[in-house]
Design a protein around this motif. Structure first.
Motif, PDB file in Angstrom:
ATOM      1  N   PRO A 151       0.800  -1.229   0.000  1.00 43.53           N
ATOM      2  CA  PRO A 151       0.000   0.000   0.000  1.00 43.53           C
ATOM      3  C   PRO A 151       0.831   1.277   0.000  1.00 43.53           C
ATOM      4  O   PRO A 151       0.598   2.165  -0.822  1.00 43.53           O
ATOM      5  CB  PRO A 151      -0.841  -0.140   1.271  1.00 43.53           C
ATOM      6  N   ALA A 152       1.792   1.370   0.910  1.00 40.45           N
ATOM      7  CA  ALA A 152       2.596   2.584   0.975  1.00 40.45           C
ATOM      8  C   ALA A 152       3.365   2.791  -0.324  1.00 40.45           C
ATOM      9  O   ALA A 152       3.430   3.904  -0.863  1.00 40.45           O
ATOM     10  CB  ALA A 152       3.548   2.517   2.166  1.00 40.45           C
ATOM     11  N   GLY A 153       3.947   1.710  -0.843  1.00 45.44           N
ATOM     12  CA  GLY A 153       4.711   1.806  -2.078  1.00 45.44           C
ATOM     13  C   GLY A 153       3.854   2.154  -3.276  1.00 45.44           C
ATOM     14  O   GLY A 153       4.272   2.920  -4.152  1.00 45.44           O
ATOM     15  N   ALA A 154       2.641   1.606  -3.328  1.00 45.40           N
ATOM     16  CA  ALA A 154       1.747   1.882  -4.456  1.00 45.40           C
ATOM     17  C   ALA A 154       1.374   3.359  -4.502  1.00 45.40           C
ATOM     18  O   ALA A 154       1.413   3.980  -5.575  1.00 45.40           O
ATOM     19  CB  ALA A 154       0.489   1.018  -4.355  1.00 45.40           C
ATOM     20  N   PHE A 155       1.018   3.937  -3.358  1.00 47.42           N
ATOM     21  CA  PHE A 155       0.630   5.349  -3.328  1.00 47.42           C
ATOM     22  C   PHE A 155       1.786   6.268  -3.715  1.00 47.42           C
ATOM     23  O   PHE A 155       1.565   7.344  -4.273  1.00 47.42           O
ATOM     24  CB  PHE A 155       0.093   5.722  -1.949  1.00 47.42           C
TER      25      PHE A 155
END
Length: 335
Positions: A151-155
């Motif tokens: 999640p953090a990387g995708a955003f």
């Protein structure tokens, strides 16, 4: 063009009842030992739990003037102007957002792909909608999704984090304690872990979806976008994907949905990978009827026969929206 009556509020829960039920469901999960998002997997069965009612979302739809359009199409090269024109044709952002509202923007942030890939909601779409919402007086704007990748990387990779930081939007990332069971009672989706944390104290919900091809369901648009609110082993739903997407129209009644067709992934979806997978369309469709918006997107953006998108017929047959979008009250604008 034929007029449709304004949408009526969804009756299931008052906001106070919603908060109470959310609190109760969260307490049950805590008592169950923090099983969280995996609770409803068969291999982690908890005897008796499935008999307890899950969360039922209130309606986030708003009362609008009689005869107000339910769908608007806008064209142009500038994303901000096209978004403003589409929402303007619906009556303006002030019809949907009131001063002091807490607004959840639900983009498609499912993959850690760059914005140029077209696999996720474009950062300029988030910027355009967030600026309108803030200008209408929203007290706080939340951005949330449950990506397939980190999640953090995708955003970060898809550029949505940078826009959120610039505009002071709050991104809520998922973790096992962010989910509670939602009660849908759909034909396929019954009870399932749901990203409840993103909805706490929220007044309005707006879906922001890119229009793109999808190898499992033919088209990923505004209805499919709500898939990102599910937790658990949601991949198993791919075997009945059309039924589940139709159930999303029962699960959530958003304030507004916006379909981004500035650049459309016309093949190799949902992730694409080649510039040739994308086709410039310079179009945005906004509306209060997800089924109508997606039907319009199927025809106008993807250029496909509506009969190929089974979930549209399933939702329309159940009275969850109007697949025959041309028969509704719609507008079209050029910027």
């Amino acid at each position: 063009m034929k007029k449709q009556p304004a949408p009526t509020p969804h009756p299931e829960l008052t906001r106070r009842e919603f908060i109470t039920r959310v609190g109760g469901a969260a307490a049950v999960l805590a008592a169950a030992g923090g099983i969280g998002a995996t609770l409803w997997r068969r291999e982690h069965h908890v005897p008796g739990f499935e008999e307890r009612p899950g969360l039922v979302l209130p309606s986030y739809a708003v009362e609008r003037p009689t005869g107000a359009p339910t769908l608007a199409i806008a064209h142009g090269a500038d994303t901000a102007k096209v978004v403003a024109a589409a929402i303007g044709e619906l009556g303006g952002i002030e019809q949907f957002i009131r001063p002091g509202d807490v607004v959840l923007l639900k983009p498609n942030s499912g993959f850690d792909r760059p914005a140029i890939s077209g696999a996720t909601t474009h950062p300029e779409m988030l910027r355009a909608v967030a600026q309108l919402v803030l200008a209408a007086g929203a007290a706080r704007v939340i951005v949330a999704d449950n990506p397939i990748n980190s999640p953090a990387g995708a955003f970060i990779k898809n550029g949505l984090r940078a826009v959120a930081d610039e505009l002071g939007l709050r991104i809520i990332l998922p973790d096992p304690n962010a989910f509670v069971p939602i009660q849908v009672n759909g034909r396929t989706l019954r009870q399932w872990p749901f990203f409840e944390r993103a909805f706490r104290r929220v007044d309005k919900v707006i879906g922001l979806a890119p229009c793109k091809d999808h190898n499992a369901c033919e088209a990923s648009m505004t209805m499919k976008n709500w898939y990102g609110l599910l937790g658990g082993r949601r991949d198993q739903f791919h075997q009945s994907i059309h039924e589940v997407i139709a159930d999303f129209a029962l699960m959530i009644k958003p304030t507004l949905v916006i379909l981004d067709g500035m650049r459309v992934m016309v093949r190799n979806g949902p992730t694409g990978g080649r510039p040739s997978d994308l086709k410039p369309m310079n179009m945005v469709i906004a509306g209060t009827d997800m089924v109508a918006v997606d039907a319009c997107g199927t025809a106008r953006m993807l250029g496909r026969d509506l009969a190929r998108i089974d979930y549209l017929a399933l939702a329309s047959e159940r009275g969850l929206g109007n697949m025959d979008w041309k028969s509704g009250n719609w507008r079209e604008a050029q910027t």
